[in-house]
Design an enzyme around this catalytic site. Structure first.
Site, PDB file in Angstrom:
ATOM      1  N   THR A  43       0.846  -1.191   0.000  1.00 42.15           N
ATOM      2  CA  THR A  43       0.000   0.000   0.000  1.00 42.15           C
ATOM      3  C   THR A  43       0.879   1.237   0.000  1.00 42.15           C
ATOM      4  OG1 THR A  43      -0.084   0.020   2.420  1.00 42.15           O
ATOM      5  CG2 THR A  43      -1.910  -1.072   1.260  1.00 42.15           C
ATOM      6  N   GLU A  96      -3.868   4.712   2.879  1.00 37.47           N
ATOM      7  CA  GLU A  96      -2.962   3.807   2.165  1.00 37.47           C
ATOM      8  C   GLU A  96      -3.655   3.263   0.930  1.00 37.47           C
ATOM      9  OE1 GLU A  96      -1.648   0.510   4.476  1.00 37.47           O
ATOM     10  OE2 GLU A  96      -1.724   1.653   6.330  1.00 37.47           O
TER      11      GLU A  96
HETATM   12  P1  ADP Z   1       5.151   0.908   3.398  1.00 39.28           P
HETATM   13  O1  ADP Z   1       4.843   0.530   4.790  1.00 39.28           O
HETATM   14  O2  ADP Z   1       6.454   1.657   3.258  1.00 39.28           O
HETATM   15  O3  ADP Z   1       4.003   1.615   2.756  1.00 39.28           O
HETATM   16  P2  ADP Z   1       4.447  -1.442   1.821  1.00 39.28           P
HETATM   17  O4  ADP Z   1       4.939  -2.826   2.063  1.00 39.28           O
HETATM   18  O5  ADP Z   1       3.016  -1.129   2.078  1.00 39.28           O
HETATM   19  O6  ADP Z   1       5.398  -0.471   2.623  1.00 39.28           O
HETATM   20  O7  ADP Z   1       4.800  -1.145   0.316  1.00 39.28           O
HETATM   21  C1  ADP Z   1       4.372   0.045  -0.262  1.00 39.28           C
HETATM   22  C2  ADP Z   1       5.244   0.512  -1.411  1.00 39.28           C
HETATM   23  O8  ADP Z   1       5.336  -0.498  -2.417  1.00 39.28           O
HETATM   24  C3  ADP Z   1       4.629   1.704  -2.103  1.00 39.28           C
HETATM   25  O9  ADP Z   1       5.030   2.931  -1.486  1.00 39.28           O
HETATM   26  C4  ADP Z   1       5.151   1.587  -3.518  1.00 39.28           C
HETATM   27  O10 ADP Z   1       6.382   2.280  -3.638  1.00 39.28           O
HETATM   28  C5  ADP Z   1       5.379   0.081  -3.697  1.00 39.28           C
HETATM   29  N1  ADP Z   1       4.360  -0.613  -4.512  1.00 39.28           N
HETATM   30  C6  ADP Z   1       4.663  -1.553  -5.452  1.00 39.28           C
HETATM   31  N2  ADP Z   1       3.550  -2.026  -6.030  1.00 39.28           N
HETATM   32  C7  ADP Z   1       2.486  -1.386  -5.455  1.00 39.28           C
HETATM   33  C8  ADP Z   1       1.069  -1.447  -5.662  1.00 39.28           C
HETATM   34  N3  ADP Z   1       0.524  -2.269  -6.577  1.00 39.28           N
HETATM   35  N4  ADP Z   1       0.290  -0.638  -4.910  1.00 39.28           N
HETATM   36  C9  ADP Z   1       0.847   0.176  -3.990  1.00 39.28           C
HETATM   37  N5  ADP Z   1       2.171   0.282  -3.757  1.00 39.28           N
HETATM   38  C10 ADP Z   1       3.008  -0.491  -4.475  1.00 39.28           C
HETATM   39  N1  RBF Z   2      -6.412  -3.191   8.319  1.00 37.45           N
HETATM   40  C1  RBF Z   2      -7.228  -3.471   9.353  1.00 37.45           C
HETATM   41  O1  RBF Z   2      -6.781  -3.512  10.477  1.00 37.45           O
HETATM   42  N2  RBF Z   2      -8.565  -3.700   9.158  1.00 37.45           N
HETATM   43  C2  RBF Z   2      -9.123  -3.692   7.934  1.00 37.45           C
HETATM   44  O2  RBF Z   2     -10.333  -3.901   7.796  1.00 37.45           O
HETATM   45  C3  RBF Z   2      -8.279  -3.422   6.799  1.00 37.45           C
HETATM   46  N3  RBF Z   2      -8.770  -3.413   5.552  1.00 37.45           N
HETATM   47  C4  RBF Z   2      -7.946  -3.127   4.500  1.00 37.45           C
HETATM   48  C5  RBF Z   2      -8.458  -3.098   3.212  1.00 37.45           C
HETATM   49  C6  RBF Z   2      -7.660  -2.789   2.125  1.00 37.45           C
HETATM   50  C7  RBF Z   2      -8.247  -2.768   0.745  1.00 37.45           C
HETATM   51  C8  RBF Z   2      -6.274  -2.530   2.327  1.00 37.45           C
HETATM   52  C9  RBF Z   2      -5.376  -2.227   1.177  1.00 37.45           C
HETATM   53  C10 RBF Z   2      -5.752  -2.565   3.608  1.00 37.45           C
HETATM   54  C11 RBF Z   2      -6.574  -2.867   4.708  1.00 37.45           C
HETATM   55  N4  RBF Z   2      -6.070  -2.942   5.999  1.00 37.45           N
HETATM   56  C12 RBF Z   2      -6.919  -3.180   7.057  1.00 37.45           C
HETATM   57  C13 RBF Z   2      -4.805  -2.261   6.277  1.00 37.45           C
HETATM   58  C14 RBF Z   2      -3.656  -3.159   6.421  1.00 37.45           C
HETATM   59  O3  RBF Z   2      -3.629  -3.477   7.777  1.00 37.45           O
HETATM   60  C15 RBF Z   2      -2.485  -2.285   6.008  1.00 37.45           C
HETATM   61  O4  RBF Z   2      -2.416  -2.228   4.624  1.00 37.45           O
HETATM   62  C16 RBF Z   2      -1.255  -2.763   6.655  1.00 37.45           C
HETATM   63  O5  RBF Z   2      -1.255  -2.232   7.939  1.00 37.45           O
HETATM   64  C17 RBF Z   2       0.015  -2.345   5.939  1.00 37.45           C
HETATM   65  O6  RBF Z   2       0.273  -0.983   6.070  1.00 37.45           O
HETATM   66 MG    MG Z   3       2.011   0.756   2.917  1.00 39.95          MG
END
Ligand code: ADP
Ligand code: RBF
Ligand code: MG
Length: 168
Positions: A43, A96
């Site tokens: 995300t 996110e």
């Molecule tokens: P963070 O906690 O740093 O957000 P994540 O594991 O959630 O780490 O990874 C997010 C990062 O991954 C984004 O900031 C982006 O640079 C990269 N990324 C790669 N593919 C995707 C995608 N399909 N959607 C969102 N972010 C993506």
């Molecule tokens: N986190 C939660 O704790 N509860 C949720 O219902 C929840 N729903 C999510 C739905 C989507 C589509 C996405 C992308 C993330 C969701 N997460 C939820 C957040 C998830 O915990 C988060 O992406 C991680 O904490 C990584 O940053």
């Molecule tokens: Mg993230």
């Protein structure tokens, strides 16, 4: 078999209803790195001031819409989690965005623009990571089918997401 029992279509079929569309824009920030590693669902995190701003228009929850990176021509479908991530007990409300596309590289620091087209569901707490992941995967299906409807598909053409005339 999935035990998820909620509709694949959310929001009015005939019109995007207020407060949507909600347009958000910010630099992609680093988070805890959990999305990709733990969930397999990365995300892109929007800055804190952007989630503050979003809070004027939307409640916490899970949303769907469209996204672009650096205002390029390519527009992607997205799902967005806006809230406290109860599963992880975060202390800050975060916005996110998971873009529904496989990227070869990260895009930290880039300009992310999103159009929030509608609400999918409230945030939930989960007893297992697997349950969270299956709910997110279902959210992705909901986003796909919900965005296919005319008024929602039309938002993909919104100039907010696209290159500005000066940069063409
Ligand atoms: P963070 O906690 O740093 O957000 P994540 O594991 O959630 O780490 O990874 C997010 C990062 O991954 C984004 O900031 C982006 O640079 C990269 N990324 C790669 N593919 C995707 C995608 N399909 N959607 C969102 N972010 C993506
Ligand atoms: N986190 C939660 O704790 N509860 C949720 O219902 C929840 N729903 C999510 C739905 C989507 C589509 C996405 C992308 C993330 C969701 N997460 C939820 C957040 C998830 O915990 C988060 O992406 C991680 O904490 C990584 O940053
Ligand atoms: Mg993230």
């Amino acid at each position: 078999m999935s035990d998820i029992d909620r509709p694949l279509l959310v929001g009015n079929d005939h019109a995007v209803e207020q407060p949507y569309p909600v347009r958000l824009r910010g630099t992609v920030m680093r988070g805890f790195g959990r999305g990709g590693k733990e969930l397999g669902i990365p995300t892109a995190n929007l800055p804190e001031d952007v989630s503050q701003y979003a809070g004027q228009f939307i409640e916490t929850g899970i949303y769907y819409g469209w996204a672009s990176i650096n205002s390029s021509e390519t527009i992607y479908p997205m799902v967005m989690s806006f809230g406290w991530n109860p599963y992880y007990k975060n202390e800050k409300r975060s916005a996110e965005v998971h873009i529904m596309h496989k990227f070869d590289e990260d895009f930290y620091e880039k300009d992310l623009r999103v159009i929030v087209a509608g609400f999918i569901r409230p945030e939930k707490n989960y007893t297992t990571l697997e349950a969270l992941i299956s709910d997110i995967n279902f959210d992705i299906q909901v986003a796909h089918s919900s965005l296919a409807r005319g008024p929602y598909a039309a938002l993909k053409e919104d100039i907010f997401l696209k290159p500005s005339p000066a940069s063409l």
